[in-house]
Design a protein around this motif. Structure first.
Motif, PDB file in Angstrom:
ATOM      1  N   THR A  99       0.833  -1.207   0.000  1.00  0.00           N
ATOM      2  CA  THR A  99       0.000   0.000   0.000  1.00  0.00           C
ATOM      3  C   THR A  99       0.863   1.251   0.000  1.00  0.00           C
ATOM      4  OG1 THR A  99      -1.801  -1.122   1.180  1.00  0.00           O
ATOM      5  CG2 THR A  99      -1.763   1.289   1.270  1.00  0.00           C
ATOM      6  N   ALA A 100       1.920   1.245   0.812  1.00  0.00           N
ATOM      7  CA  ALA A 100       2.830   2.399   0.855  1.00  0.00           C
ATOM      8  C   ALA A 100       3.507   2.606  -0.492  1.00  0.00           C
ATOM      9  CB  ALA A 100       3.883   2.192   1.949  1.00  0.00           C
ATOM     10  N   ILE A 101       3.907   1.519  -1.142  1.00  0.00           N
ATOM     11  CA  ILE A 101       4.554   1.637  -2.453  1.00  0.00           C
ATOM     12  C   ILE A 101       3.582   2.186  -3.489  1.00  0.00           C
ATOM     13  CG2 ILE A 101       5.576   0.308  -4.351  1.00  0.00           C
ATOM     14  CD1 ILE A 101       6.749  -1.550  -2.172  1.00  0.00           C
ATOM     15  N   GLU A 102       2.336   1.731  -3.438  1.00  0.00           N
ATOM     16  CA  GLU A 102       1.349   2.219  -4.396  1.00  0.00           C
ATOM     17  C   GLU A 102       1.037   3.706  -4.167  1.00  0.00           C
ATOM     18  OE1 GLU A 102      -1.830  -0.564  -3.867  1.00  0.00           O
ATOM     19  OE2 GLU A 102      -1.001  -1.984  -5.332  1.00  0.00           O
ATOM     20  N   LEU A 103       0.979   4.113  -2.910  1.00  0.00           N
ATOM     21  CA  LEU A 103       0.770   5.539  -2.605  1.00  0.00           C
ATOM     22  C   LEU A 103       1.958   6.371  -3.084  1.00  0.00           C
ATOM     23  CD1 LEU A 103      -0.685   5.326   1.026  1.00  0.00           C
ATOM     24  CD2 LEU A 103      -1.919   6.017  -1.032  1.00  0.00           C
ATOM     25  N   THR A 104       3.163   5.883  -2.837  1.00  0.00           N
ATOM     26  CA  THR A 104       4.360   6.588  -3.280  1.00  0.00           C
ATOM     27  C   THR A 104       4.391   6.700  -4.801  1.00  0.00           C
ATOM     28  OG1 THR A 104       5.603   5.745  -1.377  1.00  0.00           O
ATOM     29  CG2 THR A 104       6.884   6.598  -3.226  1.00  0.00           C
ATOM     30  N   THR A 105       4.095   5.589  -5.465  1.00  0.00           N
ATOM     31  CA  THR A 105       4.113   5.568  -6.924  1.00  0.00           C
ATOM     32  C   THR A 105       3.132   6.568  -7.503  1.00  0.00           C
ATOM     33  OG1 THR A 105       4.764   3.242  -6.967  1.00  0.00           O
ATOM     34  CG2 THR A 105       3.750   4.120  -8.963  1.00  0.00           C
ATOM     35  N   ARG A 106       1.906   6.555  -6.984  1.00  0.00           N
ATOM     36  CA  ARG A 106       0.865   7.412  -7.558  1.00  0.00           C
ATOM     37  C   ARG A 106       1.067   8.879  -7.212  1.00  0.00           C
ATOM     38  NH1 ARG A 106      -4.814   5.390  -6.153  1.00  0.00           N
ATOM     39  NH2 ARG A 106      -4.160   3.858  -7.709  1.00  0.00           N
ATOM     40  N   TYR A 107       1.218   9.161  -5.909  1.00  0.00           N
ATOM     41  CA  TYR A 107       1.147  10.552  -5.465  1.00  0.00           C
ATOM     42  C   TYR A 107       2.489  11.271  -5.427  1.00  0.00           C
ATOM     43  CZ  TYR A 107      -3.675   9.607  -4.166  1.00  0.00           C
ATOM     44  OH  TYR A 107      -5.010   9.278  -4.199  1.00  0.00           O
ATOM     45  N   MET A 108       3.572  10.534  -5.209  1.00  0.00           N
ATOM     46  CA  MET A 108       4.876  11.183  -5.140  1.00  0.00           C
ATOM     47  C   MET A 108       5.619  11.176  -6.469  1.00  0.00           C
ATOM     48  SD  MET A 108       5.728  12.665  -2.353  1.00  0.00           S
ATOM     49  CE  MET A 108       5.877  12.693  -0.568  1.00  0.00           C
ATOM     50  N   LEU A 109       5.218  10.258  -7.378  1.00  0.00           N
ATOM     51  CA  LEU A 109       6.008  10.089  -8.598  1.00  0.00           C
ATOM     52  C   LEU A 109       5.179  10.248  -9.868  1.00  0.00           C
ATOM     53  CD1 LEU A 109       8.148   7.091  -7.292  1.00  0.00           C
ATOM     54  CD2 LEU A 109       8.872   9.479  -7.525  1.00  0.00           C
ATOM     55  N   VAL A 110       4.243   9.342 -10.124  1.00  0.00           N
ATOM     56  CA  VAL A 110       3.546   9.356 -11.414  1.00  0.00           C
ATOM     57  C   VAL A 110       2.732  10.638 -11.606  1.00  0.00           C
ATOM     58  CG1 VAL A 110       1.769   8.244 -12.813  1.00  0.00           C
ATOM     59  CG2 VAL A 110       3.493   6.858 -11.664  1.00  0.00           C
ATOM     60  N   GLU A 111       1.894  10.970 -10.652  1.00  0.00           N
ATOM     61  CA  GLU A 111       1.021  12.136 -10.852  1.00  0.00           C
ATOM     62  C   GLU A 111       1.798  13.450 -10.980  1.00  0.00           C
ATOM     63  OE1 GLU A 111      -3.032  14.247  -9.134  1.00  0.00           O
ATOM     64  OE2 GLU A 111      -2.484  12.236  -8.495  1.00  0.00           O
ATOM     65  N   PRO A 112       2.713  13.769 -10.065  1.00  0.00           N
ATOM     66  CA  PRO A 112       3.437  15.037 -10.239  1.00  0.00           C
ATOM     67  C   PRO A 112       4.311  15.068 -11.484  1.00  0.00           C
ATOM     68  CG  PRO A 112       4.335  13.787  -8.395  1.00  0.00           C
ATOM     69  CD  PRO A 112       3.063  13.124  -8.794  1.00  0.00           C
ATOM     70  N   LEU A 113       4.981  13.950 -11.813  1.00  0.00           N
ATOM     71  CA  LEU A 113       5.859  13.957 -12.981  1.00  0.00           C
ATOM     72  C   LEU A 113       5.066  14.023 -14.281  1.00  0.00           C
ATOM     73  CD1 LEU A 113       8.635  11.423 -11.895  1.00  0.00           C
ATOM     74  CD2 LEU A 113       8.707  13.917 -11.866  1.00  0.00           C
TER      75      LEU A 113
END
Length: 219
Positions: A75-89
């Motif tokens: 869950t933490a990895i999915e949150l990191t992927t979506r909100y910290m990486l994919v969406e902002p980039l």
């Protein structure tokens, strides 16, 4: 006095190269601003959520419930992927929060976390960040291990009630922490955030001392 034709073409060539470099730099700087804005506004709320999820996963591991640790770490990895990486980039790629939101919402609505996992190496590659080469302590590749080992284990736990070993829990936690500490930190540095000095995303701390108004993307 007439100009030397050879010299004139050479001057035009280098002037054109200079103009192209100026345009490329302008686009690069322009593409960074939506990323800075997103992380500056939402980064602290996302970090708080991640701290909570990872702490619960670690607590489950220490309490003798490794299967719940694996679920929490993923869950933490999915949150990191979506909100910290994919969406902002993606906002930097499209130069628009609306375009990024549309794409992310399509992914969320279709519940295709696999799409995000496929997108992440490609999106990071646009910013010269190679997640595919990042290794864990045992020498295995971070992203390959997550996709081929940890995700199937989480799915087996959630959908078939399978158990997990302490080693599997530790590996899942290491994947979550490495993604956050290495990849997110690399993105932060590329976007000129100095988290070690400023402590928070809302304080960009560049020459203009930009302070964002923190908000939550989960509200």
């Amino acid at each position: 006095m007439s100009r030397d034709p050879d010299s004139w073409y050479e001057e035009e060539y280098w002037e054109e190269i200079g103009r192209q470099e100026d345009i490329a730099n302008a686009i690069k700087n322009l593409s960074k601003q939506p990323i800075r804005d997103f992380l500056g506004i939402y980064g602290d709320a996302i970090d708080k959520r991640l701290d909570d999820v990872i702490a619960q996963a670690r607590y489950a591991r220490q309490g003798g419930y490794p299967r719940f640790c694996v679920v929490g770490a993923v869950t933490a990895i999915e949150l990191t992927t979506r909100y910290m990486l994919v969406e902002p980039l993606l906002q930097g790629a499209f130069l628009s929060e609306n375009w990024a939101r549309i794409l992310i919402n399509m992914i969320i609505q279709r519940r295709k976390q696999a799409i995000e996992r496929e997108l992440l190496p490609l999106v990071l590659g646009m910013y010269e960040i190679g997640i595919d080469e990042l290794k864990l302590a045992n020498g295995s590749l971070l992203w390959k291990t997550f996709v081929t080992v940890i995700v199937p284990k989480r799915n087996a736990i959630v959908h078939a009630g399978e158990n997990a070993t302490p080693d599997e829990a530790d590996l899942a936690l290491e994947c979550a922490n490495t993604l956050r500490m290495e990849v997110v930190a690399h993105v932060a540095k590329k976007m000129d955030f100095d988290l070690e000095t400023n402590g928070f995303w809302y304080n960009h701390g560049d020459a203009e001392e930009i302070l964002y108004e923190p908000k939550s993307p989960f509200a």
